[in-house]
Design a protein around this motif. Structure first.
Motif, PDB file in Angstrom:
ATOM      1  N   TYR A  36       0.832  -1.212   0.000  1.00 15.05           N
ATOM      2  CA  TYR A  36       0.000   0.000   0.000  1.00 15.05           C
ATOM      3  C   TYR A  36       0.864   1.259   0.000  1.00 15.05           C
ATOM      4  O   TYR A  36       0.599   2.209  -0.726  1.00 15.05           O
ATOM      5  CB  TYR A  36      -0.921   0.040   1.227  1.00 15.05           C
ATOM      6  CG  TYR A  36      -2.060  -0.942   1.231  1.00 15.05           C
ATOM      7  CD1 TYR A  36      -2.639  -1.423   0.051  1.00 15.05           C
ATOM      8  CD2 TYR A  36      -2.591  -1.393   2.435  1.00 15.05           C
ATOM      9  CE1 TYR A  36      -3.693  -2.319   0.081  1.00 15.05           C
ATOM     10  CE2 TYR A  36      -3.648  -2.289   2.471  1.00 15.05           C
ATOM     11  CZ  TYR A  36      -4.192  -2.747   1.292  1.00 15.05           C
ATOM     12  OH  TYR A  36      -5.237  -3.624   1.327  1.00 15.05           O
ATOM     13  N   LEU A  40       0.980   4.092  -2.761  1.00 10.83           N
ATOM     14  CA  LEU A  40       0.727   5.497  -2.425  1.00 10.83           C
ATOM     15  C   LEU A  40       1.877   6.372  -2.910  1.00 10.83           C
ATOM     16  O   LEU A  40       1.657   7.459  -3.449  1.00 10.83           O
ATOM     17  CB  LEU A  40       0.530   5.650  -0.915  1.00 10.83           C
ATOM     18  CG  LEU A  40       0.158   7.034  -0.405  1.00 10.83           C
ATOM     19  CD1 LEU A  40      -1.082   7.590  -1.117  1.00 10.83           C
ATOM     20  CD2 LEU A  40      -0.072   6.995   1.099  1.00 10.83           C
ATOM     21  N   ARG A  51      -6.290   8.034  -6.730  1.00 12.18           N
ATOM     22  CA  ARG A  51      -5.549   6.901  -6.159  1.00 12.18           C
ATOM     23  C   ARG A  51      -4.926   7.258  -4.821  1.00 12.18           C
ATOM     24  O   ARG A  51      -4.881   6.417  -3.915  1.00 12.18           O
ATOM     25  CB  ARG A  51      -4.462   6.423  -7.139  1.00 12.18           C
ATOM     26  CG  ARG A  51      -4.985   5.404  -8.126  1.00 12.18           C
ATOM     27  CD  ARG A  51      -3.915   4.781  -9.022  1.00 12.18           C
ATOM     28  NE  ARG A  51      -2.786   4.243  -8.293  1.00 12.18           N
ATOM     29  CZ  ARG A  51      -1.508   4.490  -8.612  1.00 12.18           C
ATOM     30  NH1 ARG A  51      -1.196   5.271  -9.618  1.00 12.18           N
ATOM     31  NH2 ARG A  51      -0.536   3.938  -7.920  1.00 12.18           N
ATOM     32  N   ILE A  52      -4.427   8.489  -4.688  1.00  6.09           N
ATOM     33  CA  ILE A  52      -3.865   8.908  -3.395  1.00  6.09           C
ATOM     34  C   ILE A  52      -4.932   8.751  -2.314  1.00  6.09           C
ATOM     35  O   ILE A  52      -4.690   8.141  -1.266  1.00  6.09           O
ATOM     36  CB  ILE A  52      -3.362  10.376  -3.443  1.00  6.09           C
ATOM     37  CG1 ILE A  52      -2.174  10.521  -4.390  1.00  6.09           C
ATOM     38  CG2 ILE A  52      -3.000  10.852  -2.026  1.00  6.09           C
ATOM     39  CD1 ILE A  52      -1.808  11.968  -4.705  1.00  6.09           C
ATOM     40  N   ILE A  55      -5.867   4.909  -1.661  1.00  2.80           N
ATOM     41  CA  ILE A  55      -4.857   4.125  -0.944  1.00  2.80           C
ATOM     42  C   ILE A  55      -4.701   4.630   0.490  1.00  2.80           C
ATOM     43  O   ILE A  55      -4.591   3.831   1.425  1.00  2.80           O
ATOM     44  CB  ILE A  55      -3.516   4.130  -1.701  1.00  2.80           C
ATOM     45  CG1 ILE A  55      -3.683   3.459  -3.080  1.00  2.80           C
ATOM     46  CG2 ILE A  55      -2.441   3.401  -0.898  1.00  2.80           C
ATOM     47  CD1 ILE A  55      -2.489   3.632  -4.011  1.00  2.80           C
ATOM     48  N   ALA A  56      -4.706   5.948   0.671  1.00  4.49           N
ATOM     49  CA  ALA A  56      -4.631   6.495   2.034  1.00  4.49           C
ATOM     50  C   ALA A  56      -5.812   5.983   2.861  1.00  4.49           C
ATOM     51  O   ALA A  56      -5.660   5.656   4.041  1.00  4.49           O
ATOM     52  CB  ALA A  56      -4.607   8.015   1.990  1.00  4.49           C
ATOM     53  N   GLU A  79      -5.560  11.743   2.889  1.00  2.00           N
ATOM     54  CA  GLU A  79      -6.784  11.336   2.189  1.00  2.00           C
ATOM     55  C   GLU A  79      -7.696  12.533   1.942  1.00  2.00           C
ATOM     56  O   GLU A  79      -8.183  12.742   0.829  1.00  2.00           O
ATOM     57  CB  GLU A  79      -7.535  10.277   3.004  1.00  2.00           C
ATOM     58  CG  GLU A  79      -8.841   9.857   2.352  1.00  2.00           C
ATOM     59  CD  GLU A  79      -9.720   8.980   3.217  1.00  2.00           C
ATOM     60  OE1 GLU A  79     -10.788   8.565   2.722  1.00  2.00           O
ATOM     61  OE2 GLU A  79      -9.358   8.704   4.387  1.00  2.00           O
ATOM     62  N   PHE A  95       3.673  12.643   3.537  1.00  2.00           N
ATOM     63  CA  PHE A  95       3.946  11.258   3.139  1.00  2.00           C
ATOM     64  C   PHE A  95       5.428  10.932   3.294  1.00  2.00           C
ATOM     65  O   PHE A  95       5.772   9.846   3.772  1.00  2.00           O
ATOM     66  CB  PHE A  95       3.488  10.979   1.708  1.00  2.00           C
ATOM     67  CG  PHE A  95       3.852   9.583   1.278  1.00  2.00           C
ATOM     68  CD1 PHE A  95       3.171   8.495   1.783  1.00  2.00           C
ATOM     69  CD2 PHE A  95       4.910   9.362   0.411  1.00  2.00           C
ATOM     70  CE1 PHE A  95       3.529   7.196   1.431  1.00  2.00           C
ATOM     71  CE2 PHE A  95       5.272   8.077   0.049  1.00  2.00           C
ATOM     72  CZ  PHE A  95       4.579   6.990   0.552  1.00  2.00           C
TER      73      PHE A  95
END
Length: 120
Positions: A36, A40, A51-52, A55-56, A79, A95
């Motif tokens: 994951y 990310l 997608r960010i 996945i978050a 997120e 991140f």
């Protein structure tokens, strides 16, 4: 290296004190989370907002289960900002900080597994 605070009390409560179940949940975290995190990282590099956020969103509850509350809050912020499509530079910075913590988190969880196994 860092101030990783792992509090398994929530997981312990959910597991009813079952150490084998807790170890199993840690194993699942250790198996799934690196993939994951890598996904990310790729989504952030591509500035793929959707997608960010997705996945978050997947990582967030696993952090809660492992008692990584500060990290969970940071992931929730990633997120939220991705869903709002704003603060890209902040997403990258947060991140990067989280990503640097994951190796220590994995080691700390491996150590927790050993402790739990020794006490069963």
């Amino acid at each position: 290296m860092s101030d990783i605070k792992i509090d398994l009390s929530y997981l312990d409560e959910v597991a009813g004190g079952n150490a084998e179940f807790i170890i199993e949940m840690i194993d699942i975290f250790l198996q799934q989370t690196p993939g994951y995190v890598s996904g990310l990282n790729g989504a952030i590099a591509e500035k793929d907002w959707k997608r960010i956020a997705e996945i978050a969103h997947k990582i967030k509850p696993t952090l809660t289960f492992m008692g990584l509350n500060d990290e969970q809050v940071q992931m929730a912020n990633i997120e939220h900002q991705a869903r709002e499509q704003k603060a890209y530079e902040e997403i990258v910075a947060v991140f990067d900080k989280l990503n640097s913590l994951f190796p220590s988190i994995y080691v700390a969880l491996e150590n927790k597994k050993v402790e739990l196994a020794e006490n069963t």
